[in-house]
Design a protein around this motif. Sequence first.
Motif, short mmCIF file in Angstrom:
data_model
loop_
_atom_site.label_atom_id
_atom_site.label_comp_id
_atom_site.label_asym_id
_atom_site.label_seq_id
_atom_site.Cartn_x
_atom_site.Cartn_y
_atom_site.Cartn_z
N LEU A 1 34.85 -30.26 -7.16
CA LEU A 1 33.87 -30.36 -8.24
C LEU A 1 34.54 -31.00 -9.45
CD1 LEU A 1 31.86 -27.17 -9.23
CD2 LEU A 1 30.98 -29.38 -8.48
N HIS A 2 33.85 -31.94 -10.03
CA HIS A 2 34.38 -32.58 -11.25
C HIS A 2 34.55 -31.57 -12.39
CE1 HIS A 2 33.29 -37.01 -10.32
NE2 HIS A 2 34.54 -36.74 -10.02
N THR B 1 39.61 -26.51 -7.78
CA THR B 1 39.26 -25.60 -6.68
C THR B 1 40.51 -25.35 -5.86
OG1 THR B 1 38.43 -27.53 -5.55
CG2 THR B 1 36.78 -26.05 -6.46
N PRO C 1 35.31 -21.49 -11.91
CA PRO C 1 34.46 -21.86 -10.78
C PRO C 1 34.52 -20.83 -9.65
CG PRO C 1 36.52 -23.04 -10.63
CD PRO C 1 36.61 -22.21 -11.90
N ILE D 1 31.88 -33.78 -6.13
CA ILE D 1 30.52 -33.61 -6.64
C ILE D 1 30.55 -33.39 -8.14
CG2 ILE D 1 28.43 -32.22 -6.44
CD1 ILE D 1 29.00 -33.59 -3.83
N ASP D 2 29.57 -33.93 -8.81
CA ASP D 2 29.48 -33.73 -10.25
C ASP D 2 28.91 -32.35 -10.55
OD1 ASP D 2 29.88 -35.64 -12.65
OD2 ASP D 2 28.22 -34.29 -13.15
N MET D 3 29.44 -31.76 -11.61
CA MET D 3 28.98 -30.44 -12.05
C MET D 3 27.46 -30.42 -12.26
SD MET D 3 30.45 -27.61 -12.54
CE MET D 3 32.02 -27.32 -13.31
N LEU E 1 25.43 -29.00 -9.40
CA LEU E 1 25.43 -27.54 -9.33
C LEU E 1 24.52 -26.96 -10.43
CD1 LEU E 1 26.47 -24.84 -8.27
CD2 LEU E 1 28.56 -25.16 -9.61
#
Length: 553
Positions: A263-264, A268, A291, A322-324, A327
């Motif tokens: 995730l940007h 993680t 996160p 994936i960009d925040m 989410l």
Amino acid sequence: MSDPAPVQHFIRSIIEADLASGKHAAITTRFPPEPNGYLHIGHAKSICLNFGLAVDYQGACNLRFDDTNPEKETEEYASAIQEDVRWLGFNWHGEVRWASDYFPALYDYAEQLIGKGLAYVDDLTPEEMREYRGTLTQPGRASPHRARTTEDNLDLFRRMKAGEFPDGSRTLRAKIDMASPNINLRDPVIYRIKRAHHIRTGDTWCIYPMYDYTHCISDALENITHSLCTLEFEDHRPLYDWVLDQLSVPSHPRQIEFSRLELHYTVTSKRKLNQLVTQGFVSGWDDPRMPTIHGMRRRGYTPAGIREFARRIGISKSDNVIDMGVLEGCIREDLETKVPRVMAVLNPLKVTLSNYQEGVTASRAAGFHPNHPEFGERDVPISREIWIEQDDFSENPPAGWQRLTIGGEARLRYSYVIKCDEVVKDTEGRVIELRCSIDHETLGKNPVGRKVKGVIHWVSKAHALPIEARLYDRLFLDAEPDSHKDRDFLEFLNPESLTVVNGWAEACVAQAAPETRYQFERLGYFCADRYDHQPGERMAFNRTVTLKDSWSK
Ligand code: ATP
Ligand code: MG
């Protein structure tokens, strides 16, 4: 769970083919966390995949702790992980399982490998072992101990178990191929000596099996059909298969790899998240900026929103960065139809309604959700003094301004149209109060002869509940903080990731239980903090996610 239909992906296709061909009558998957930290959004992807497949194909999914590194593992982590899986909406099949439940079996299998001449005790130091292992371009060399007899190996391995040798002085290695182009097959270590207290087995063992050896056998003993893991284990698959091929285990699961989620603007990796906690950059594993599943929960993210996120990002072998916003979008969409809406003011500016009688309160009923009358309604009281948001007033407004300005009008949400007659300033020229007048003919009606477009939120000063609002920004200033070779990820921490403000909310939220979620109109979705909830103290609300502000400018 009434989640949307799953999105097809290659693992589902494999499972469908295996069920259709009769290779398996039913599937069993497993989620195998190591209890060495709290789970993060990447683990949520794996949980949704493994448990979700079991739901979709009426199979089973085990929860198995990979507890082979006793120094790093704790009961606290293990119980937090169980809580997270349940909170996400999943149930594991039967009891929680532990790789350590299989320590005796794993030991017996190791003796079997020795008996077949397929494992040997080595005395090389870790440095020597590295040197002998070779490189990607150079084959490895055989250890001088590789040729030990089966009797010697068995004797030494039993003595390793009995505690006759110091930590790290010997290992048990699989005897595979020191010249293999795959370094994982160059006689990997399968047991090491380590005197460490284990959360489950205490001091019973002073030798512990390595992950690669433990994992495949645990899968086989549980009759896992599809063993799903992330791509970094692709090169370990030949070892997974080799171990199971040499032993008479009850089944030979198929390992299938998929790409990790990244995730940007966050990290993680449990190790890095642990660093944020132990070095005090966040308040704990459940800090709402983290996160982690615990952090996201505390912030107000919903299980359904996280599951929807996992569904949308999909499963494949290509990069999953994936960009925040993806989410946050899933969370926002879930909250939009599910939580009540109330008003709160976070940067209060006092407004005196000069033509409203002192000491009088009137109130109007307002629904908690425009499209969901079943959410019920509450009374919104009004009195002579109210709070509005500082930025809903401008002395020198830009063109097209629809909120308050001197001589201008705006509607108070669920209430009257008011006009700003006068501005009160302090000695430094800051606006500290507005004097406004009410148009008494505008309750539930449009004003006569003019249009008032702007609608602002507010609370009655005498009735409002003091609250603390915690507003979050990204935890890191860089999209990929851990991708820089010569800079530490900590250098990219956002010093302004948390802003705490004291504001006011409608009194009806005073009864909210911990973790109750609201939309504070125009400000975002908020969640009553899970822990900071003491009677007599300011109630704390964490902003889950901002809104797309659609109903005013
Ligand atoms: P970390 O790198 O954060 O320490 P890990 O892979 O070591 O994670 P485990 O506890 O071993 O943590 O992970 C349990 C399961 O979750 C594994 O099957 C692993 O592949 C999966 N998993 C971990 N991180 C991710 C991720 N970012 N995306 C998808 N799955 C993940
Ligand atoms: Mg791991």
